[in-house]
Write an enzyme that holds these catalytic residues in place. Structure first.
Site, PDB file in Angstrom:
ATOM      1  N   PRO A 114       0.794  -1.237   0.000  1.00 54.30           N
ATOM      2  CG  PRO A 114      -0.941  -1.593   1.531  1.00 54.30           C
ATOM      3  CD  PRO A 114       0.358  -2.171   1.051  1.00 54.30           C
ATOM      4  CD  GLU A 137       3.886  -7.589 -14.688  1.00 54.55           C
ATOM      5  OE1 GLU A 137       2.737  -7.660 -14.243  1.00 54.55           O
ATOM      6  OE2 GLU A 137       4.867  -7.231 -13.988  1.00 54.55           O
ATOM      7  NE  ARG A 138       8.604  -2.727 -16.128  1.00 55.73           N
ATOM      8  CZ  ARG A 138       9.482  -2.003 -15.437  1.00 55.73           C
ATOM      9  NH1 ARG A 138      10.628  -1.649 -16.004  1.00 55.73           N
ATOM     10  NH2 ARG A 138       9.217  -1.644 -14.201  1.00 55.73           N
ATOM     11  N   GLY A 196       4.159   1.508  -3.739  1.00 55.14           N
ATOM     12  CA  GLY A 196       3.916   1.935  -5.111  1.00 55.14           C
ATOM     13  C   GLY A 196       5.091   1.631  -6.010  1.00 55.14           C
ATOM     14  N   GLY A 216       4.626  -1.408 -13.713  1.00 60.04           N
ATOM     15  CA  GLY A 216       5.403  -0.180 -13.731  1.00 60.04           C
ATOM     16  C   GLY A 216       4.703   0.903 -14.539  1.00 60.04           C
TER      17      GLY A 216
END
Length: 393
Positions: free
Chosen positions: A136, A254-255, A139, A377
């Site tokens: 939380p 992932e990107r 970030g 991201g």
């Protein structure tokens, strides 16, 4: 690679047929959250033999091998992603986290026994995986701001903390969890440890799905850990660079994958927009005859070509046995995510009032595409990684 092969097109058409039969009729239930995506994804795997392919590949290359053999059919991994994202991008988010991030981390950092125990059931979709790093208060400062801790007590670790925005969090059977070693040093300098946790462990709480703007077909939740005890068998090897390096490897996967997701959204928005421009009439003529509408369609097509070329480049890199660098993956994600979001918003504008209605699917695609610029991201983080790479040369 400048176009799909005949074999690729056959796979695409077969996957598209399955989606038309199984996903589109269930889209409202997926969007409302009444239908979790996992049974559909398992059916996809069984229908196309992807579960058996994953199992046989795992056995054939040995439990000690981290990645598929050089020259594997990279297109086969991309085509389902693209086609699913034309209809329900959330399905890909749910599938990708379990396979690419959770299973991927275990395959890269786990022992043969850990891979057998936890990675294989994820790779075959027998079990659902989550990858828990975001908190939380952290970030984009995922490592420095991490507050989850693991304290060594005898032969075990006692883990405390919480994670948020965790894809598959509410339903995950297997959770790859990042925490800082509580060794009394400055919190920002502590070693990052990576654990594999199971649903139902004492002290582990998985929240109900969170409500969010888009990607409704991908359940997202929170995790709360209170004195969860994990034995050494649940700790993944640190390897070179420790847990931070492990996470960064996954950021690359992932990107780069976001480009394929973006392509699916762009293709579907373009298809729907062309169809609408041909049939919608104003002032006695179809709107496709108006130059401003033609400009929107042409801009969408340029974006489609550019993102498709990024996907083709990624496929060729995989075939050559090369992974993109973090900066390259960040560049792919930055451009593709922005392109998908812009195309989807233009599609809504082209549809006018109808585009704002959920009955017309561009509304859903616009909400889903917006997430591409945030998860894995933010755009701003991608810029930082690209620029740092350029400045370091």
């Amino acid at each position: 690679m400048i176009e799909w092969s005949d074999e690729d097109l056959m796979i695409r058409d077969a996957v598209r047929g399955w989606i038309d039969a199984e996903v589109r009729p269930n889209l409202d239930a997926l969007e409302s959250g009444d239908l979790p995506p996992y049974d559909l994804l398992r059916d996809l795997y069984k229908t196309f033999g992807m579960d058996e392919l994953a199992r046989s590949s795992f056995r054939a290359r040995g439990r000690d091998e981290e990645r598929p053999p050089r020259g594997a059919n990279a297109a086969m991994t991309m085509i389902p992603v693209i086609e699913l994202c034309r209809v329900a991008p959330g399905l890909v988010a749910a599938m990708g986290v379990g396979l690419g991030l959770a299973a991927g981390t275990i395959m890269k950092r786990g022992t043969p026994e850990q891979r057998e125990r936890w990675a294989l059931p994820l790779l075959t979709m027998e079990k659902i995986g989550a990858w828990a790093i975001t908190e939380p208060d952290s970030g984009s400062d995922a490592f420095g701001g991490m507050r989850s801790t693991a304290r060594k007590v005898g032969d075990e670790y006692v883990i405390n903390g919480g994670k948020t925005f965790i894809t598959n969090g509410p339903y995950a059977d297997t959770i790859v969890f990042y925490a800082k070693l509580d060794d009394g040093s400055d919190p920002r300098d502590r070693e990052i440890l990576t654990f594999v946790l199971d649903r139902g462990m004492p002290g582990l709480e998985q929240s109900k799905p969170l409500r969010k703007m888009g990607l409704h077909s991908s359940p997202t939740g929170e995790l709360f850990l209170t004195d969860v005890r994990a034995g050494a068998d649940r700790l993944l090897a640190a390897g070179e660079g420790g847990g931070k390096a492990s996470a960064k490897q996954n950021f690359v996967t992932e990107r780069a994958g976001v480009a394929a997701m973006a392509l699916g959204v762009i293709e579907e928005c373009l298809r729907l927009s062309v169809e609408y421009a041909r049939t919608r009439e104003l002032w006695g003529q179809r709107i496709g005859d108006f130059q401003l509408i033609q400009l929107k369609l042409a801009t969408m097509e340029v974006a489609r070509l550019n993102v498709q070329n990024l996907v083709f480049r990624h496929i060729e890199m995989q075939r050559a046995g090369r992974a993109p660098t973090l900066a390259e993956a960040s560049a792919m994600k930055l451009y593709a995510a922005q392109a998908a979001s812009e195309v989807a918003q233009e599609a809504v504008q082209l549809f006018g009032g109808n585009g704002y209605m959920s009955e017309y699917r561009v509304e859903q695609l616009a909400r889903d595409a917006r997430s591409f610029q945030i998860y894995a991201g933010t755009d701003e983080i991608q810029v930082t990684h690209i620029a740092r790479d350029l400045l370091s040369r």
